[in-house]
Design an enzyme around this catalytic site. Sequence first.
Site, PDB file in Angstrom:
ATOM      1  N   GLN A  31       0.988  -1.171  -0.111  1.00 28.35           N
ATOM      2  CA  GLN A  31       0.061   0.007   0.194  1.00 28.35           C
ATOM      3  C   GLN A  31       0.864   1.456  -0.126  1.00 28.35           C
ATOM      4  O   GLN A  31       1.855   1.431   0.770  1.00 28.35           O
ATOM      5  CB  GLN A  31      -0.879   0.067   1.249  1.00 28.35           C
ATOM      6  CG  GLN A  31      -2.020   0.978   1.097  1.00 28.35           C
ATOM      7  CD  GLN A  31      -2.846   0.960   2.386  1.00 28.35           C
ATOM      8  OE1 GLN A  31      -2.491   1.031   3.501  1.00 28.35           O
ATOM      9  NE2 GLN A  31      -4.289   1.055   2.084  1.00 28.35           N
ATOM     10  N   TYR A  83      -6.305   9.534   5.086  1.00 26.27           N
ATOM     11  CA  TYR A  83      -5.035   9.958   4.789  1.00 26.27           C
ATOM     12  C   TYR A  83      -5.060  10.910   3.700  1.00 26.27           C
ATOM     13  O   TYR A  83      -5.974  11.228   3.180  1.00 26.27           O
ATOM     14  CB  TYR A  83      -3.835   8.671   4.626  1.00 26.27           C
ATOM     15  CG  TYR A  83      -4.108   7.732   6.011  1.00 26.27           C
ATOM     16  CD1 TYR A  83      -3.284   8.506   7.115  1.00 26.27           C
ATOM     17  CD2 TYR A  83      -4.676   6.443   6.139  1.00 26.27           C
ATOM     18  CE1 TYR A  83      -3.245   7.511   8.114  1.00 26.27           C
ATOM     19  CE2 TYR A  83      -4.649   5.950   7.177  1.00 26.27           C
ATOM     20  CZ  TYR A  83      -3.804   6.230   8.355  1.00 26.27           C
ATOM     21  OH  TYR A  83      -3.746   5.717   9.468  1.00 26.27           O
ATOM     22  N   CYS A  85     -10.043 -14.487  15.609  1.00 22.98           N
ATOM     23  CA  CYS A  85      -9.769 -13.047  16.205  1.00 22.98           C
ATOM     24  C   CYS A  85     -10.853 -12.607  16.838  1.00 22.98           C
ATOM     25  O   CYS A  85     -12.279 -13.109  16.232  1.00 22.98           O
ATOM     26  CB  CYS A  85      -9.655 -12.213  14.966  1.00 22.98           C
ATOM     27  SG  CYS A  85      -9.995 -10.377  15.265  1.00 22.98           S
ATOM     28  N   CYS A 119     -10.808  -7.849  19.884  1.00 20.30           N
ATOM     29  CA  CYS A 119     -10.458  -7.338  20.927  1.00 20.30           C
ATOM     30  C   CYS A 119      -9.686  -5.997  20.968  1.00 20.30           C
ATOM     31  O   CYS A 119      -9.925  -5.284  21.818  1.00 20.30           O
ATOM     32  CB  CYS A 119      -9.727  -8.141  22.065  1.00 20.30           C
ATOM     33  SG  CYS A 119      -8.128  -8.477  21.717  1.00 20.30           S
ATOM     34  N   CYS A 126      -3.629  -5.682  18.815  1.00 22.75           N
ATOM     35  CA  CYS A 126      -2.916  -5.115  17.376  1.00 22.75           C
ATOM     36  C   CYS A 126      -3.221  -3.598  17.621  1.00 22.75           C
ATOM     37  O   CYS A 126      -2.205  -3.001  17.724  1.00 22.75           O
ATOM     38  CB  CYS A 126      -3.764  -5.750  16.411  1.00 22.75           C
ATOM     39  SG  CYS A 126      -5.542  -5.664  16.500  1.00 22.75           S
ATOM     40  N   GLU A 169      -6.853 -27.641  37.557  1.00 20.16           N
ATOM     41  CA  GLU A 169      -7.702 -26.461  37.666  1.00 20.16           C
ATOM     42  C   GLU A 169      -8.597 -26.604  38.846  1.00 20.16           C
ATOM     43  O   GLU A 169      -9.144 -27.892  38.842  1.00 20.16           O
ATOM     44  CB  GLU A 169      -8.671 -26.187  36.227  1.00 20.16           C
ATOM     45  CG  GLU A 169      -9.809 -25.356  36.649  1.00 20.16           C
ATOM     46  CD  GLU A 169      -9.577 -23.827  36.937  1.00 20.16           C
ATOM     47  OE1 GLU A 169      -8.574 -23.214  36.387  1.00 20.16           O
ATOM     48  OE2 GLU A 169     -10.007 -23.336  38.160  1.00 20.16           O
TER      49      GLU A 169
HETATM   50  C1  LIG Z   1      -3.031  -3.247  13.386  1.00 20.53           C
HETATM   51  C2  LIG Z   1      -3.986  -2.592  12.382  1.00 20.53           C
HETATM   52  C3  LIG Z   1      -2.878  -1.741  11.286  1.00 20.53           C
HETATM   53  C4  LIG Z   1      -3.659  -1.370  10.225  1.00 20.53           C
HETATM   54  N1  LIG Z   1      -3.034  -0.884   9.227  1.00 20.53           N
HETATM   55  C5  LIG Z   1      -3.745  -0.321   8.098  1.00 20.53           C
HETATM   56  C6  LIG Z   1      -2.997   0.135   7.037  1.00 20.53           C
HETATM   57  O1  LIG Z   1      -1.730   0.338   7.161  1.00 20.53           O
HETATM   58  N2  LIG Z   1      -3.664   0.644   5.720  1.00 20.53           N
HETATM   59  C7  LIG Z   1      -4.867   0.448   5.722  1.00 20.53           C
HETATM   60  O2  LIG Z   1      -5.524   0.769   4.710  1.00 20.53           O
HETATM   61  N3  LIG Z   1      -5.739  -0.114   6.852  1.00 20.53           N
HETATM   62  C8  LIG Z   1      -5.110  -0.615   7.910  1.00 20.53           C
HETATM   63  N4  LIG Z   1      -5.783  -1.571   8.767  1.00 20.53           N
HETATM   64  C9  LIG Z   1      -7.109  -1.809   8.818  1.00 20.53           C
HETATM   65  C10 LIG Z   1      -7.321  -2.870   7.871  1.00 20.53           C
HETATM   66  O3  LIG Z   1      -6.595  -3.143   6.651  1.00 20.53           O
HETATM   67  C11 LIG Z   1      -8.720  -3.502   7.863  1.00 20.53           C
HETATM   68  O4  LIG Z   1      -9.258  -2.738   6.931  1.00 20.53           O
HETATM   69  C12 LIG Z   1      -9.567  -3.806   9.019  1.00 20.53           C
HETATM   70  O5  LIG Z   1      -8.418  -4.274  10.131  1.00 20.53           O
HETATM   71  C13 LIG Z   1     -10.679  -4.290   9.173  1.00 20.53           C
HETATM   72  O6  LIG Z   1     -10.338  -5.674   8.828  1.00 20.53           O
HETATM   73  P1  LIG Z   1     -10.590  -7.056   9.868  1.00 20.53           P
HETATM   74  O7  LIG Z   1     -11.796  -6.840  10.475  1.00 20.53           O
HETATM   75  O8  LIG Z   1     -10.442  -8.211   8.802  1.00 20.53           O
HETATM   76  O9  LIG Z   1      -9.267  -7.022  10.663  1.00 20.53           O
HETATM   77  C14 LIG Z   1      -5.237  -1.605   9.954  1.00 20.53           C
HETATM   78  C15 LIG Z   1      -5.654  -2.540  10.638  1.00 20.53           C
HETATM   79  C16 LIG Z   1      -5.088  -3.009  12.064  1.00 20.53           C
HETATM   80  C17 LIG Z   1      -5.619  -3.862  13.002  1.00 20.53           C
HETATM   81  S1  SF4 Z   2      -5.303  -8.615  18.984  1.00 22.58           S
HETATM   82 FE1  SF4 Z   2      -6.307  -8.039  16.970  1.00 22.58          FE
HETATM   83  S2  SF4 Z   2      -6.116  -9.589  15.751  1.00 22.58           S
HETATM   84 FE2  SF4 Z   2      -5.829 -10.349  17.629  1.00 22.58          FE
HETATM   85  S3  SF4 Z   2      -7.857 -11.089  18.543  1.00 22.58           S
HETATM   86 FE3  SF4 Z   2      -7.604  -9.079  19.345  1.00 22.58          FE
HETATM   87  S4  SF4 Z   2      -8.436  -7.899  17.659  1.00 22.58           S
HETATM   88 FE4  SF4 Z   2      -8.157  -9.692  16.820  1.00 22.58          FE
END
Ligand SMILES: Cc1cc2nc3c(=O)[nH]c(=O)nc-3n(C[C@H](O)[C@H](O)[C@H](O)COP(=O)(O)O)c2cc1C
Ligand code: SF4
Length: 641
Positions: free
Chosen positions: A102, A172, A343, A346, A350, A411
């Site tokens: 990206q 952005y 996942c 939470c 991340c 436990e």
């Molecule tokens: C740790 C983290 C970093 C992310 N960094 C970006 C990024 O660099 N660019 C972007 O467009 N979205 C970013 N996102 C959003 C993800 O691409 C995605 O759209 C979002 O996590 C929802 O999808 P999911 O529920 O499958 O995780 C980020 C998400 C997380 C959790």
């Molecule tokens: S830390 Fe992020 S990727 Fe891992 S379980 Fe929680 S929401 Fe999902």
Amino acid sequence: MKYPALFSPIKIGKLKLKNRLAMPPMVRNYADPKGMVTKRYVDHVSSLAKGGTGMLILEASFISPEGRGFKHELGLHTDAVIAGLRKLAKAAHEHKAAIGIQVYHAGRQTNPVITGKQPVAPSPLKDPLEPEAPRELKIDEIKKLVKAYAKGAWRAKKAGLDFVELHAAHGYLITQFLSPFTNERQDEYGGTPEKRFRFMEEVFLAVRAAVGADYPIVVRLSGDEWVKGGLTIKDTVQIAKKLEKLGANALHISSGNYASYVQGKMIPPMAMEDGVLVPLAKEVKKNVKIPVIAVAKIRQPEMAEKIIKSKSADMVAIGRSLLADPEWPNKAKTGQAKLINHCVACNQGCISRLFAQEDVWCTVNPACGREALFAKPLGIKKNVAIVGGGPGGMSAARVAALRGHKVTLFESHKELGGQLAAAAMAPHRQDWDMLRKFLIAEMKRLKVEVELEHQFTIEDIKTGKFDSVIVAMGSTATRPRITGADRANVVVARDLYEGKAQAKGNVVVVGGGCMGAQTAEYLSAQKHPVTMVEMSDQIAAEAPIDEKYLLMERLAAGGVKILDKTLVKNILEGKVIVKGEHGQQDLPAETVVMCIGAVPNDGLAQKIRYFIKQVKVVGDAVKPRRITDAVLEGALAALEL
Ligand SMILES: Cc1cc2nc3c(=O)[nH]c(=O)nc-3n(C[C@H](O)[C@H](O)[C@H](O)COP(=O)(O)O)c2cc1C
Ligand code: SF4
């Protein structure tokens, strides 16, 4: 095969993909301070590619230093990045995954602590999450940035990556130009939708010229920005059509910007429903012919399959699901979907860590970002006793068993789960149960010997059966030293969740941390009039910002009365006396629920140290913290056996 649509091939331009699963870009903060690829990053990407995802989109990577959004994100700003990116390309190609990157500039959504410079943007409007307002870009600077996008994309191609994704989502720089919410210019780059599109168009055409006609360019858009005066799906459809005309090869539909981040529709937290953004992708797909990628909290293969089959989108991106289990695609494809470590949304390990400028973890997958560490070969096989079947203990048992140790898990209660079961009982926290169930199933699959209702003592050590003990006995909720705290109607929150106590009538919840706020919601959902008393000025301070925002909205909607900067003085029959900024008052209370913290259960560890060489203490038994900390510590202790 159970998911034929999901695992059917597709083309993005001329690029053939083996399936319809994409990993969306996620900044990990694994790059070095100069934005270069590290060995850690290569190991991580290798494990993702091995897991079967067809298309890997590397994180938002800055095209020039003032556009960097996170301290350790990848860069595309210098030719020096090419060698490292080449290693990532190789790691993906070894497993037949396509890989791209990206291309981005943060614009106003960054700050001088990260870049050392004042942010830049189309207009000098401050972002609500950032400390400093940007300065307005001059025309010659805009032209330079267009060239920098093109150069960044050229570097990606030079490194052997298969495609680029232009980041025109999430508020952005490109979105800042596209959106009237952030673009107040009245020159050729603002004032009308056409002029606001000009920067996007110039960037796209410059990138196309740099990478050539056959190289796939994906564009990521926010389907809706969810802010007053921002882009809506109607605007996005128009932008999508223009991009298709310009020659974009696919569109990736996310949503939101920093100003709307807390609404939970960019990285949906536990409280948000699954597939929440699919309708936006569907709307775009209705209006274009190029492939459209849907994203956001699509966690179950059934849902992913349905999205493709129903033609809501052509591909599905699963982000956090791959941090949680890089083998998600392989497991789904081979009929082992039940083994997926899901996942739990939470956001603790991340995105919350990323926003704190730390490296990304995953609560449910301690190996995420530590792939090499977890792959190290086993030294001596040991007989291991793990005491405590909560998240820390089960995580330790899982990793120890995966590594080949012989594991017995003790436990004292009737069931495994510890605080996970209680955590899942509060409203909108149900996903914790996915982790509880997964870990319990893993105990069975990995043949961990489980001894329930077994109070572990020194006698167990004296059997001589064990080489090592991991103590994961959690913590005990505390009661404050105030008059009346020992009355029969004063309970700790855990007792409510475990069915050992029942609330009656008016309730006062003492303590406004996450546990207090969630318990207040739990009780108000049961129609109790609830007042929550917190001595600081912060409610649910430890919660990720979106969780906190949504929780506060629900508490307000549920009529929970919140008294912050308030101390409990005394608990009497039917009432609690508190003192706050506006003096002393009596709160009616048939039940008082204590949520003021806990003390570690570390007594056993102290006692057994004399009888056995290797004793490790993990999780709340060291210091009460979040589930993410307990799971990680348990796993790391098992690695060190
Ligand atoms: C740790 C983290 C970093 C992310 N960094 C970006 C990024 O660099 N660019 C972007 O467009 N979205 C970013 N996102 C959003 C993800 O691409 C995605 O759209 C979002 O996590 C929802 O999808 P999911 O529920 O499958 O995780 C980020 C998400 C997380 C959790
Ligand atoms: S830390 Fe992020 S990727 Fe891992 S379980 Fe929680 S929401 Fe999902």
